[in-house]
Enzyme design. Sequence first.
Site, short mmCIF file in Angstrom:
data_model
loop_
_atom_site.label_atom_id
_atom_site.label_comp_id
_atom_site.label_asym_id
_atom_site.label_seq_id
_atom_site.Cartn_x
_atom_site.Cartn_y
_atom_site.Cartn_z
N LYS A 51 85.83 25.28 35.99
CA LYS A 51 85.35 26.66 36.11
C LYS A 51 86.52 27.61 36.36
CE LYS A 51 80.79 25.14 37.65
NZ LYS A 51 79.82 24.88 38.70
N GLN A 85 79.29 24.97 44.99
CA GLN A 85 79.11 23.79 44.15
C GLN A 85 78.17 22.78 44.82
OE1 GLN A 85 80.23 23.62 41.04
NE2 GLN A 85 79.48 21.56 40.67
N ASP A 106 75.03 31.65 39.68
CA ASP A 106 74.40 30.38 39.29
C ASP A 106 72.91 30.59 39.00
OD1 ASP A 106 75.92 28.05 39.08
OD2 ASP A 106 76.12 27.83 41.25
N1 GUN Z 1 76.25 21.01 40.43
C1 GUN Z 1 75.88 20.58 39.20
N2 GUN Z 1 75.65 21.63 38.37
C2 GUN Z 1 75.89 22.75 39.11
C3 GUN Z 1 75.85 24.12 38.80
O1 GUN Z 1 75.52 24.56 37.71
N3 GUN Z 1 76.18 24.96 39.83
C4 GUN Z 1 76.52 24.51 41.06
N4 GUN Z 1 76.80 25.41 42.00
N5 GUN Z 1 76.57 23.23 41.36
C5 GUN Z 1 76.27 22.35 40.39
#
Ligand code: GUN
Length: 292
Positions: free
Chosen positions: A52, A96, A119
């Site tokens: 990211k 996350q 998100d």
């Molecule tokens: N863990 C797995 N996929 C995601 C996501 O799209 N966002 C976040 N914050 N954690 C994740």
Amino acid sequence: MILLDGKLLSAQIKQEIKTEVERIASAGGKKPHLAAVLVGHNGASETYVASKIKNCEDVGFKSSLFRFDVSVSEQTLLEQIYALNHDADVDGFIVQLPLPAHISENTIMEAINPAKDVDGFHPVNVGRMCKGLPTYISATPFGVLEMFKRYDISTAGKHCVVVGRSQIVGLPMAILMQRNAYPGNCTVTICHSRTPNLKEVCRSADILVAALGRPDFITADMVKEDAVVIDVGLTRVPDATKKSGFALKGDVKFDEVAPKCSYITPVPGGVGLMTICALLNNTLLAAKGEIY
Ligand code: GUN
């Protein structure tokens, strides 16, 4: 059979975002700023967050990473969230997942200012999605919808079967596919571990979205001829031939399913790459104040 090429599409989308960031900069605006909060050292989470951040750099965003030990208290994490909610330079941020068991993911998600919840996990943003109001669509469903759009795949009147009812993939995917919009207007069925006649239901799908996280679960006998198959699975399985020691496996047994499909996503190189674009896109929307 047409391969839905996440690598190609994500490169296109990133270029579009980069061009927009350059336009904002040339008009005197600030760089969009995404922050990430990472707790502990889960291998997959480390990889996702690193990706990211790298992708932010690629498109000209500012990024910040806030790391915490696995033993961090919920209170300390909440204080970090309050700080990010009030930091005017941060347009959006993510925490996350998964979080350690002693921390409530719901409490953490609800503490995030919905306007910065890129998100799309905050209940307000989930509710806005259900009501068809402007919101941040969460990464995986957004990535899949973008694939339908960019390959001009018709969805209206189709039977869409979503296998998996997770809060962050299966459930929002199903809600979005039944909307009165494009992509959408499907008749949607959600299948899960208690669905008795899973094979028959899957075989009735014009669009099959596999999002259960079990490698090679969807076999050729579960897929209708000419179906569109979207493989959201991304499970790490040990593989001594790989430098990392693992390979990424989808939920679909690709080699036997692909010949039956009109369109199919590969793993890797399919939906996974699109999810990062979703986050970048949501951060850009946040920076431009287009949702709130
Ligand atoms: N863990 C797995 N996929 C995601 C996501 O799209 N966002 C976040 N914050 N954690 C994740």
